[in-house]
Structures are given as C-alpha cells and as structure tokens.
Design a protein around this motif. Structure first.
Motif, mmCIF file in Angstrom:
data_model
loop_
_atom_site.group_PDB
_atom_site.id
_atom_site.type_symbol
_atom_site.label_atom_id
_atom_site.label_comp_id
_atom_site.label_asym_id
_atom_site.label_seq_id
_atom_site.Cartn_x
_atom_site.Cartn_y
_atom_site.Cartn_z
ATOM 1 N N ASP A 228 0.844 -1.192 0.000
ATOM 2 C CA ASP A 228 0.000 0.000 0.000
ATOM 3 C C ASP A 228 0.883 1.246 0.000
ATOM 4 O O ASP A 228 1.845 1.337 0.771
ATOM 5 N N ARG A 229 0.537 2.211 -0.827
ATOM 6 C CA ARG A 229 1.386 3.403 -0.946
ATOM 7 C C ARG A 229 1.400 4.224 0.337
ATOM 8 O O ARG A 229 2.388 4.867 0.665
ATOM 9 N N THR A 230 0.275 4.248 1.051
ATOM 10 C CA THR A 230 0.199 4.933 2.343
ATOM 11 C C THR A 230 -0.664 4.080 3.250
ATOM 12 O O THR A 230 -1.882 4.238 3.302
ATOM 13 N N PHE A 231 -0.033 3.185 3.977
ATOM 14 C CA PHE A 231 -0.791 2.210 4.771
ATOM 15 C C PHE A 231 -1.653 2.889 5.828
ATOM 16 O O PHE A 231 -2.736 2.410 6.155
ATOM 17 N N ASN A 232 -1.178 4.023 6.363
ATOM 18 C CA ASN A 232 -1.861 4.646 7.496
ATOM 19 C C ASN A 232 -2.737 5.825 7.095
ATOM 20 O O ASN A 232 -3.011 6.701 7.911
ATOM 21 N N ILE A 233 -3.186 5.877 5.826
ATOM 22 C CA ILE A 233 -4.026 7.006 5.418
ATOM 23 C C ILE A 233 -5.330 7.001 6.194
ATOM 24 O O ILE A 233 -5.890 8.039 6.528
ATOM 25 N N SER A 234 -5.851 5.807 6.512
ATOM 26 C CA SER A 234 -7.026 5.690 7.371
ATOM 27 C C SER A 234 -6.559 5.211 8.741
ATOM 28 O O SER A 234 -6.101 4.084 8.891
ATOM 29 N N ARG A 235 -6.688 6.089 9.732
ATOM 30 C CA ARG A 235 -6.190 5.742 11.066
ATOM 31 C C ARG A 235 -6.933 4.546 11.642
ATOM 32 O O ARG A 235 -6.332 3.642 12.224
ATOM 33 N N SER A 236 -8.257 4.511 11.477
ATOM 34 C CA SER A 236 -9.036 3.415 12.046
ATOM 35 C C SER A 236 -8.671 2.088 11.386
ATOM 36 O O SER A 236 -8.563 1.055 12.060
ATOM 37 N N TYR A 237 -8.455 2.125 10.069
ATOM 38 C CA TYR A 237 -8.091 0.900 9.344
ATOM 39 C C TYR A 237 -6.711 0.404 9.778
ATOM 40 O O TYR A 237 -6.507 -0.783 10.044
ATOM 41 N N ALA A 238 -5.745 1.347 9.861
ATOM 42 C CA ALA A 238 -4.393 0.976 10.271
ATOM 43 C C ALA A 238 -4.400 0.400 11.682
ATOM 44 O O ALA A 238 -3.753 -0.616 11.955
ATOM 45 N N MET A 239 -5.143 1.022 12.589
ATOM 46 C CA MET A 239 -5.211 0.530 13.969
ATOM 47 C C MET A 239 -5.806 -0.873 14.024
ATOM 48 O O MET A 239 -5.335 -1.737 14.771
ATOM 49 N N GLU A 240 -6.841 -1.097 13.234
ATOM 50 C CA GLU A 240 -7.465 -2.419 13.213
ATOM 51 C C GLU A 240 -6.474 -3.477 12.736
ATOM 52 O O GLU A 240 -6.380 -4.564 13.322
ATOM 53 N N MET A 241 -5.706 -3.151 11.672
ATOM 54 C CA MET A 241 -4.751 -4.118 11.138
ATOM 55 C C MET A 241 -3.578 -4.321 12.096
ATOM 56 O O MET A 241 -3.112 -5.448 12.289
ATOM 57 N N PHE A 242 -3.098 -3.229 12.701
ATOM 58 C CA PHE A 242 -2.014 -3.364 13.677
ATOM 59 C C PHE A 242 -2.439 -4.296 14.818
ATOM 60 O O PHE A 242 -1.680 -5.172 15.235
ATOM 61 N N GLN A 243 -3.644 -4.077 15.326
ATOM 62 C CA GLN A 243 -4.135 -4.900 16.437
ATOM 63 C C GLN A 243 -4.246 -6.361 16.012
ATOM 64 O O GLN A 243 -3.851 -7.266 16.754
ATOM 65 N N PHE A 244 -4.772 -6.577 14.808
ATOM 66 C CA PHE A 244 -4.907 -7.942 14.293
ATOM 67 C C PHE A 244 -3.544 -8.634 14.197
ATOM 68 O O PHE A 244 -3.381 -9.790 14.616
ATOM 69 N N LEU A 245 -2.561 -7.935 13.666
ATOM 70 C CA LEU A 245 -1.233 -8.531 13.485
ATOM 71 C C LEU A 245 -0.549 -8.790 14.821
ATOM 72 O O LEU A 245 0.162 -9.783 14.980
ATOM 73 N N ILE A 246 -0.762 -7.904 15.784
ATOM 74 C CA ILE A 246 -0.200 -8.111 17.121
ATOM 75 C C ILE A 246 -0.835 -9.340 17.773
ATOM 76 O O ILE A 246 -0.146 -10.174 18.376
ATOM 77 N N ASP A 247 -2.140 -9.475 17.605
ATOM 78 C CA ASP A 247 -2.865 -10.567 18.260
ATOM 79 C C ASP A 247 -2.559 -11.927 17.634
ATOM 80 O O ASP A 247 -2.494 -12.935 18.349
ATOM 81 N N GLU A 248 -2.363 -11.975 16.322
ATOM 82 C CA GLU A 248 -2.339 -13.259 15.634
ATOM 83 C C GLU A 248 -1.011 -13.602 14.953
ATOM 84 O O GLU A 248 -0.922 -14.602 14.246
ATOM 85 N N HIS A 249 0.007 -12.792 15.165
ATOM 86 C CA HIS A 249 1.280 -13.064 14.488
ATOM 87 C C HIS A 249 1.910 -14.359 14.994
ATOM 88 O O HIS A 249 1.656 -14.805 16.115
ATOM 89 N N LYS A 250 2.703 -14.947 14.136
ATOM 90 C CA LYS A 250 3.494 -16.116 14.503
ATOM 91 C C LYS A 250 4.910 -15.664 14.859
ATOM 92 O O LYS A 250 5.444 -14.723 14.256
#
Length: 588
Positions: A228-250
C-alpha cells in the motif's frame, strides 16, 4: 492454448504479486502457469526454460528494473517461435504504450493499467472469436496499425480472488518476501511518483485480507510486505490491522509497511510502543526532501516537524526499525540544499537511510514537465537524471560517492559506535564525513572491487589517517570495540596490531581469574575456567573509558580494558568493560 505468466524479479527472494493476481482472476477457466526469474539470470537460461514449457501465450510483467532484460528475452523467443503470442503488462508499459508497440514489434498485446479483467477478457478472445476491439485496456496490432482501447472502470477490489493459495508457492514462503496489498491508489499527488496518477484510494475486503495473512503465516511466511502506498491514510483501518497482526502473528514473522509519518497520530505510535512485540513491524518512510520549496514544486505535502515527532517516538519505543528514503535531484534541490536535507534526516538516526536518485518515470508529471527544470536523463530505464538546472553531473557523482559508503558503513551497521563518534564529534556534519570518505574511496578505486569485513575497517582507518583527523587513536579504539562486539566467533586475526603483548595479556587473564568481579557481577556469574577464558575470549586495551561511555555516553580519554566473550554454547557475544587502572593494580 497454454499460457505462461513470467517476470524478472530484482532478487531471488522477491515474488511477483501482479502475475499471481492475473493467474487467480483467470482461474478456474484458464490454468495459467507462473515462471519467475531474476534480472541476473542469463537471458539464454530464461529463454530455454520458457521454451521447454511449450507455451502458446507468454505474458511478462514489466518494470523499470527488468524491461531491458525482458526485451532481450522477448526477441529471442519470437525468433525461435514466431507463432508465440507475447503479452506485456505492468507500470513500465502502461504509459507511452504506442511507443512500446513500435519499439518492440515482437509484442502482440500490451495490457494497460490494472490488468486482471483485461487479461482474462483477452484470453477469452484468444481462445474464441478474437474480437480484440471488444477488450478494454489493451493495445494490439491490426495489420500495420496499432490499436489502443481505453481502460475500463476500476475493478471492485472486494471481488478479487486471493493470489496466495497456489500449491506451488507454499514450499517457498519461508524463504522469500511475500507482498500483499490492502488498498490501491494514493491520496497524494507527488509528481515524481506513478501512484499520483490514480485518483483516490480503494480498499480490499478486510476480512479476506486477514484470512490471507493467517493462511500465509500458517504456511511458513516470515517476511510479509504491505505494498500500500500509504498504509496509514485511514487511522481506524491501520489501527485495526495493527491490532490484528499483534494478536495473531506467529513468532519470527516480520511485517513491513510504507507509512506517511507526518500524519501518524502520537496515540497510534504510543499504542505500538506499548503493545507491539519488538521486531514485529518495520516502517518505510519516504522523506525525499526537507526543502519546502522543492516539495511544493512536486506537489508534495509534508510537515517535517511532525515527521520528526513520529520517527523520534518510534525510535524511542525501541520496537520498530525505520527505513527512511531520500531522493537526490528533485527540482530546485541543489548540492547545498541536498546536504541540508541529508543532515536533517540523518539527525533522526534511522536504522536505514536510503539515498536514491530521481528517476523520470513514464507518465509522471515531472517527466512531462522535465524542460521546466532543465532535466537531462537516461533514455533507457531506469531513466535516472544526469543533471538539471541546479545540480550538475559532477554534483551527482559526488552524491553517489556518499551513497556508496553510507550503505556499507551505516545501513549495514558494521560499526555504529564508530560512525556515531565520527559524525557527531569529528566531522562538521554527517554528510561531510560520508562525502569526504566517499571521495577518498573513489580515488582509491575501491568501488570496483569486493571487500571483506576486515577491508572495510582497514579502508576507514586509512582514510582517517590521511584526512588529518584529530584523535585517530580514539576512533581506532571505537573501531576495535565495534569489530569485537559484532563478531559471532572469536576472530583469528584482528585487523589491527596487538596493543598488548602475550605476557601482558596473560597477566590480565590471571588477574580476572583471581577476581572475576573486576568485570562485573554478570561476568563473575559465568564462572569461566582458565581454558574457557583463553579459548573463547579476547582482551584488548582501548584509549577511552568504555565503562563510562556505555553507562553515561561520555568519552573519557583514559585507557581501559575490554573483554569480549564468545559463548560457544549460546552463540552469543558479550562485552565486559573495566578500567585498566583496576586491572593494573592486580597485574602489577
């Protein structure tokens, strides 16, 4: 008709996301085979491998880094089999399409822009009535005439099938970089970037993206890079993905993002600092220039003070490595201005600072208005500039010298303490150190030969010895410290002459054996035997107090002793400082 989609990646570890999307969208009606190579593979080897697949249609994904080699392969394939249908796509041939069709008569079709629907429709016609005029977003030949059909409306990204479920990819996931996109488009209009041409940002289905990431991790993917050219253009979307990756990463997985730093809110960074495991995320941040007038000329909106706040907060959190990009050659950025830009950004001490050179990409506003700034650039890819109205070719050569040693001595982190001392204490500015060293490097002809680690230390020492630099002995001490602490095993023959003779070293070792607390409680707890001490450690004298430096950051110019233990069981390297006064009392 057998179809093969191919591309030449820059490196073996890279994978092509584009050809996987095309394959996924064409399925299940068409069983497309993928064939990836690298730009370093001999053209004949690529041609031979493609020929053995016996395709009727071969498609190539084209970029600035592979177009020249791709053309060679196309011409060879067409000579071997004139009936072979050649299809090109990708950003490099999306613009100036007619010129490409004229330049490469061996090409039968070019897919323009977003290719999933156009490519599948083209396959329909190639297998059917061949009514190519019905296919949107392609260029094709009609006798001697080149026909170009306008692109269709943008595809609904939520309808795209996953490009990550191919069985043949699974064995390689752990060894290669996996690219993933959660959006297409960019909200900004930077005139040197192709992303500025597409208006607006479109998103993929969030839950499908999450399912893909879960699937990739379950099948061994270790490095997943969001394109993505600007991953954090949507703060709510970026926060949701960050939380998901923190919760489910290997464990062992790394996620890389391109972010716009000056729009990142402090509370988002604080959330990452508080919750993200160290090493899970990596940020790539395009700074490009800190010259406001330059940024205005390329329609780039950037608040450097807010960018600085973001980078500093992330760095202080010690969780996320940052890669910052600069571009030399932007409008009205002369040598002096670029020196300031470099120093401004280096002051942030990013883990990596990438120094690139402006490329006049096809289709960009800057290329269309190149004459306004006196740009002279390569006729062939990568279309890098040679000069403009404020930056001469000689200036470009000098900046390239900076790039060479910056990569070797900062980005590779071979001697961080040494470079920090040099750029903050010895030289007028970081840019001046890298420029002077880079020029010396070029004069010595070292750019044309390979270098072992010891060579890099010897080259820097030679430069400092001839640059009339004060405190060379202090810098040499830092170099010894960096060299010893960054080794994985006890070095057989360090690059310097021993500062301690055999008898002095033996006395030090026996003093340490008699009183291990001279090197602190942590060392004493190791309870090393005499054999371990002699076999798995190095003891060396430094011309500054290492204990004071490590504890307070001050450089106190008095001799001290460093002992480095290379643990053969844990495969770790541990540094233990002590003042030589403490040990000399024991040595006598």
């Amino acid at each position: 008709m057998k179809t093969v989609l191919s591309t030449l990646n820059a490196k073996y570890i890279h994978t092509s996301l584009s050809i996987r999307y095309l394959k996924a969208y064409a399925a299940p009606l068409y069983d497309v085979e993928l064939a990836e190579y690298t730009i370093k593979d001999p053209a004949m080897n690529v041609v031979t491998d493609l020929y053995t697949k016996k395709p009727d249609i071969v498609g190539f994904s084209c970029y600035i880094w592979n177009i020249e080699e791709t053309i060679k392969i196309i011409k060879m394939l067409k000579k071997i089999d004139p009936t072979l249908i050649i299809v090109l796509g990708g950003p490099e041939v999306t613009y100036d399409t007619k010129e490409w069709m004229e330049k490469i008569p061996e090409v039968d079709f070019i897919i323009i822009g977003e290719g999933e629907q156009s490519f599948k429709h083209l396959l329909d016609e190639l297998h059917g009535d061949q009514r190519f005029e019905q296919v949107s977003g392609i260029a094709y030949r009609e006798g001697e005439t080149i026909q170009i059909k306008a692109q269709r409306n943008k595809i609904d990204l939520k309808e795209l099938p996953s490009p990550f479920r191919f069985e043949e990819d699974l064995p390689h996931l752990s060894k290669r970089v996996t690219y993933i996109e959660t959006s297409r488009g960019c909200p900004f209009s930077c005139q040197f970037c192709l992303s500025s041409i597409e208006v607006g940002v479109r998103y993929f289905d969030r839950e499908k993206v999450k399912e893909d990431i879960r699937f990739l991790m379950e099948n061994g993917a270790k490095t997943i890079k969001f394109v993505d050219r600007t991953f954090n253009i949507s703060r709510s979307y970026a926060m949701e993905m960050f939380q998901f990756l923190i919760d489910e990463h290997k464990p062992g997985t790394v996620f890389q993002f391109e972010i716009t730093a000056d729009i990142m809110r402090p509370e988002v960074i604080q959330f990452l600092n508080d919750n993200a495991p160290a090493g899970l995320f990596r940020f790539e941040i395009g700074v490009q220039s800190t010259n406001d007038a330059t940024n205005e000329l390329v329609m780039r909106k950037q608040n450097f003070s807010k960018l600085t706040r973001t980078v500093t907060m992330v760095k202080e959190g010690k969780k996320i490595d940052q890669h910052l990009d600069l571009i030399a050659g932007l409008p009205d950025e002369d040598y002096s201005s670029f020196r300031k830009t470099f120093n401004d950004v280096f002051e942030l001490r990013p883990e990596e600072l990438q120094l690139g050179f402006l490329k006049m990409l096809r289709g960009t506003g800057l290329r269309l208005r190149a004459q306004d700034h006196g740009y002279v650039y390569m006729d062939h890819s990568p279309y890098e500039i040679l000069r403009n109205n404020v930056l001469s070719f000689e200036d470009m050569i000098k900046i390239k010298q900076v790039e060479d040693v910056l990569e070797k001595y900062w980005n590779d982190h071979r001697m961080d303490a040494t470079i920090e001392y040099l750029v903050s204490t010895v030289f007028e500015s970081p840019f001046d150190f890298f420029q002077q060293f880079g020029s010396f490097w070029e004069e010595k002809g070292w750019t044309r030969i390979g270098h072992q680690l010891e060579d890099l230390y010897k080259h820097l020492h030679e430069f400092l010895s001839t640059a009339k630099t004060e405190d060379v002995h202090i810098i040499t001490g830092f170099m010894k410290y960096d060299y010893l602490r960054n080794q994985k095993h006890k070095p057989r023959k360090p690059w310097w002459s021993d500062s301690l003779n055999k008898q002095e070293r033996s006395k030090l070792y026996h003093a340490i054996l008699d009183n291990p607390m001279l090197l602190g409680e942590e060392f004493a707890q190791k309870n090393l035997s005499e054999k371990d001490l002699f076999k798995h450690t190095v003891v060396e004298k430094l011309p500054f107090n290492l204990f004071t430096y490590l504890s307070k950051g001050n450089v106190l110019k008095e001799d001290s002793i460093i002992l480095v233990h290379y643990d053969p069981i844990l495969s770790t390297t541990n540094v233990y400082p002590a003042t030589s006064q403490d040990l000399n009392e024991k040595v006598g």
